[in-house]
Enzyme design. Sequence first.
Site, mmCIF file in Angstrom:
data_model
loop_
_atom_site.group_PDB
_atom_site.id
_atom_site.type_symbol
_atom_site.label_atom_id
_atom_site.label_comp_id
_atom_site.label_asym_id
_atom_site.label_seq_id
_atom_site.Cartn_x
_atom_site.Cartn_y
_atom_site.Cartn_z
ATOM 1 N N SER A 134 0.451 -1.336 -0.118
ATOM 2 C CA SER A 134 -0.260 -0.347 0.188
ATOM 3 C C SER A 134 0.656 0.929 0.046
ATOM 4 O O SER A 134 1.622 1.260 0.158
ATOM 5 C CB SER A 134 -0.827 -0.296 1.075
ATOM 6 O OG SER A 134 -1.672 0.896 0.956
ATOM 7 N N TYR A 148 -1.287 -0.144 10.677
ATOM 8 C CA TYR A 148 -1.278 -0.948 8.801
ATOM 9 C C TYR A 148 -0.731 0.034 7.772
ATOM 10 O O TYR A 148 -0.033 -1.344 7.675
ATOM 11 C CB TYR A 148 -2.750 -0.012 8.736
ATOM 12 C CG TYR A 148 -3.166 -0.384 7.244
ATOM 13 C CD1 TYR A 148 -3.408 -1.712 6.379
ATOM 14 C CD2 TYR A 148 -2.666 0.251 5.916
ATOM 15 C CE1 TYR A 148 -4.007 -1.995 5.447
ATOM 16 C CE2 TYR A 148 -3.311 0.019 4.863
ATOM 17 C CZ TYR A 148 -3.320 -0.911 4.211
ATOM 18 O OH TYR A 148 -3.755 -1.590 2.910
HETATM 19 N N1 NDP Z 1 -8.889 -0.699 -0.913
HETATM 20 C C1 NDP Z 1 -7.520 0.487 -1.148
HETATM 21 O O1 NDP Z 1 -7.667 1.903 -0.879
HETATM 22 C C2 NDP Z 1 -6.645 -0.604 -1.098
HETATM 23 C C3 NDP Z 1 -6.225 -1.158 0.037
HETATM 24 N N2 NDP Z 1 -4.690 -2.500 0.046
HETATM 25 C C4 NDP Z 1 -4.872 -3.745 0.182
HETATM 26 O O2 NDP Z 1 -5.626 -4.704 -1.132
HETATM 27 C C5 NDP Z 1 -5.281 -5.558 -0.059
HETATM 28 C C6 NDP Z 1 -7.190 -5.908 -0.649
HETATM 29 O O3 NDP Z 1 -8.122 -5.125 -0.401
HETATM 30 P P1 NDP Z 1 -9.474 -4.479 -0.790
HETATM 31 O O4 NDP Z 1 -9.946 -5.429 -1.999
HETATM 32 O O5 NDP Z 1 -9.108 -2.926 -1.546
HETATM 33 O O6 NDP Z 1 -10.547 -5.020 0.879
HETATM 34 P P2 NDP Z 1 -11.405 -5.986 0.341
HETATM 35 O O7 NDP Z 1 -12.057 -5.312 2.165
HETATM 36 O O8 NDP Z 1 -12.578 -5.589 -0.533
HETATM 37 O O9 NDP Z 1 -11.079 -7.503 0.771
HETATM 38 C C7 NDP Z 1 -10.699 -8.068 1.389
HETATM 39 C C8 NDP Z 1 -10.297 -9.757 1.569
HETATM 40 O O10 NDP Z 1 -9.538 -9.958 2.530
HETATM 41 C C9 NDP Z 1 -9.447 -10.820 2.214
HETATM 42 N N3 NDP Z 1 -9.663 -11.758 3.811
HETATM 43 C C10 NDP Z 1 -8.826 -10.435 5.197
HETATM 44 N N4 NDP Z 1 -8.601 -10.766 6.218
HETATM 45 C C11 NDP Z 1 -9.153 -12.319 6.058
HETATM 46 C C12 NDP Z 1 -8.172 -13.597 6.545
HETATM 47 N N5 NDP Z 1 -7.808 -13.199 7.759
HETATM 48 N N6 NDP Z 1 -7.708 -14.948 6.333
HETATM 49 C C13 NDP Z 1 -8.766 -14.556 4.825
HETATM 50 N N7 NDP Z 1 -8.367 -14.038 3.911
HETATM 51 C C14 NDP Z 1 -8.832 -12.175 4.460
HETATM 52 C C15 NDP Z 1 -11.236 -11.318 2.969
HETATM 53 O O11 NDP Z 1 -12.269 -12.195 2.958
HETATM 54 P P3 NDP Z 1 -13.144 -12.301 3.427
HETATM 55 O O12 NDP Z 1 -13.023 -11.486 5.070
HETATM 56 O O13 NDP Z 1 -14.166 -13.130 3.209
HETATM 57 O O14 NDP Z 1 -11.568 -13.841 4.831
HETATM 58 C C16 NDP Z 1 -11.527 -10.409 1.471
HETATM 59 O O15 NDP Z 1 -11.588 -11.019 -0.064
HETATM 60 C C17 NDP Z 1 -5.478 -5.639 1.077
HETATM 61 O O16 NDP Z 1 -3.804 -6.281 1.337
HETATM 62 C C18 NDP Z 1 -5.592 -4.301 1.666
HETATM 63 O O17 NDP Z 1 -4.551 -3.908 2.433
HETATM 64 C C19 NDP Z 1 -3.668 -1.934 -0.630
HETATM 65 C C20 NDP Z 1 -3.993 -0.171 -1.060
HETATM 66 C C21 NDP Z 1 -5.357 0.434 -1.316
HETATM 67 O O1 LIG Z 2 -3.945 0.928 1.617
HETATM 68 C C1 LIG Z 2 -4.783 1.604 1.902
HETATM 69 C C2 LIG Z 2 -5.141 2.978 0.910
HETATM 70 S S1 LIG Z 2 -4.547 4.021 2.079
HETATM 71 O O2 LIG Z 2 -6.067 4.524 3.287
HETATM 72 O O3 LIG Z 2 -3.440 4.003 2.990
HETATM 73 O O4 LIG Z 2 -4.569 5.719 1.406
#
Ligand code: NDP
Ligand SMILES: O=CCS(=O)(=O)O
Length: 251
Positions: A138, A151
């Site tokens: 991120s 985070y």
């Molecule tokens: N959206 C944003 O602005 C950004 C996101 N990210 C990163 O991208 C990645 C995906 O996030 P994003 O798609 O945005 O978020 P979502 O919340 O839409 O998706 C997160 C996914 O992670 C899974 N997950 C969470 N905890 C667990 C666990 N303990 N075991 C297995 N699966 C888990 C969830 O599945 P389930 O709940 O079914 O287990 C879900 O499928 C993350 O690592 C996030 O930190 C990075 C930068 C920016």
């Molecule tokens: O990882 C997610 C993007 S932000 O919320 O840290 O800008």
Amino acid sequence: MSDVVLITGATSGFGRAAARRFAKAGWSLILAGRREARLQELKEELSQVPVHTVALDVRDAEAVKQAIAELPDEFRPIKSLINNAGLALAPKPSQDVDLADWHTMIDTNITGLVNVTHAVLPSLIKVGKGASIVNLGSVAGQWPYPGGHVYGATKAFVQQFTYNLRCDLLGTGVRVTDIAPGMAETEFTLVRTGGDQAASDKLYSGTTPLEPEDIAELIYYTASLPAHININRLEVMPTRQAWSPFAIDRD
Ligand SMILES: NC(=O)C1=CN([C@@H]2O[C@H](COP(=O)(O)OP(=O)(O)OC[C@H]3O[C@@H](n4cnc5c(N)ncnc54)[C@H](OP(=O)(O)O)[C@@H]3O)[C@@H](O)[C@H]2O)C=CC1
Ligand SMILES: O=CCS(=O)(=O)O
């Protein structure tokens, strides 16, 4: 036999969009996440390719190890691992955060990611040339902001772990990349705010955030580049997002 990709966090956001992108290219999919019903829905939607679903909490090292050991032959070896499962919690000052929320982020974003990586590495090394690990970092791993606390620190770990893995995997053919997105509209903010849909809608309104499909395209691009190319880190923001000046405490 088609190439196999394992995507963690495939039930939502980037992971689900990546599953659709790899399916479009004909890859076989191993899809992991805790929400089994969503995994089943996605499997039905993507029935044009072989799909194996694993209801899995990445924090559970034994369960991860077992899931990889029990993969049907058709889904081995794994050519690409997309370490995407992750979350942010408690968008407030460190001094107001419950310790349990810090632990959940560390257990998921760090321990979970290394659990899956450790279990899948032998398979990736078996494939060798052309194999890849794509870790979801991120911008928060590079740039500090209020309420980012643990985070952002977990995502700094993801970046350094990516680079250190690159060093150890030199000569195996396995590529490793840290993709570091900025603001993207997924369920991320809903989770971060403890289910506050209005707060999530407010963050993304009146601007143009990244979409899950934007990041899915970059994940697919990274994993499908010619075998001699390794992108080390890819930081990507929406055009309508940038940095702020330093904050100053004044009398
Ligand atoms: N959206 C944003 O602005 C950004 C996101 N990210 C990163 O991208 C990645 C995906 O996030 P994003 O798609 O945005 O978020 P979502 O919340 O839409 O998706 C997160 C996914 O992670 C899974 N997950 C969470 N905890 C667990 C666990 N303990 N075991 C297995 N699966 C888990 C969830 O599945 P389930 O709940 O079914 O287990 C879900 O499928 C993350 O690592 C996030 O930190 C990075 C930068 C920016
Ligand atoms: O990882 C997610 C993007 S932000 O919320 O840290 O800008």
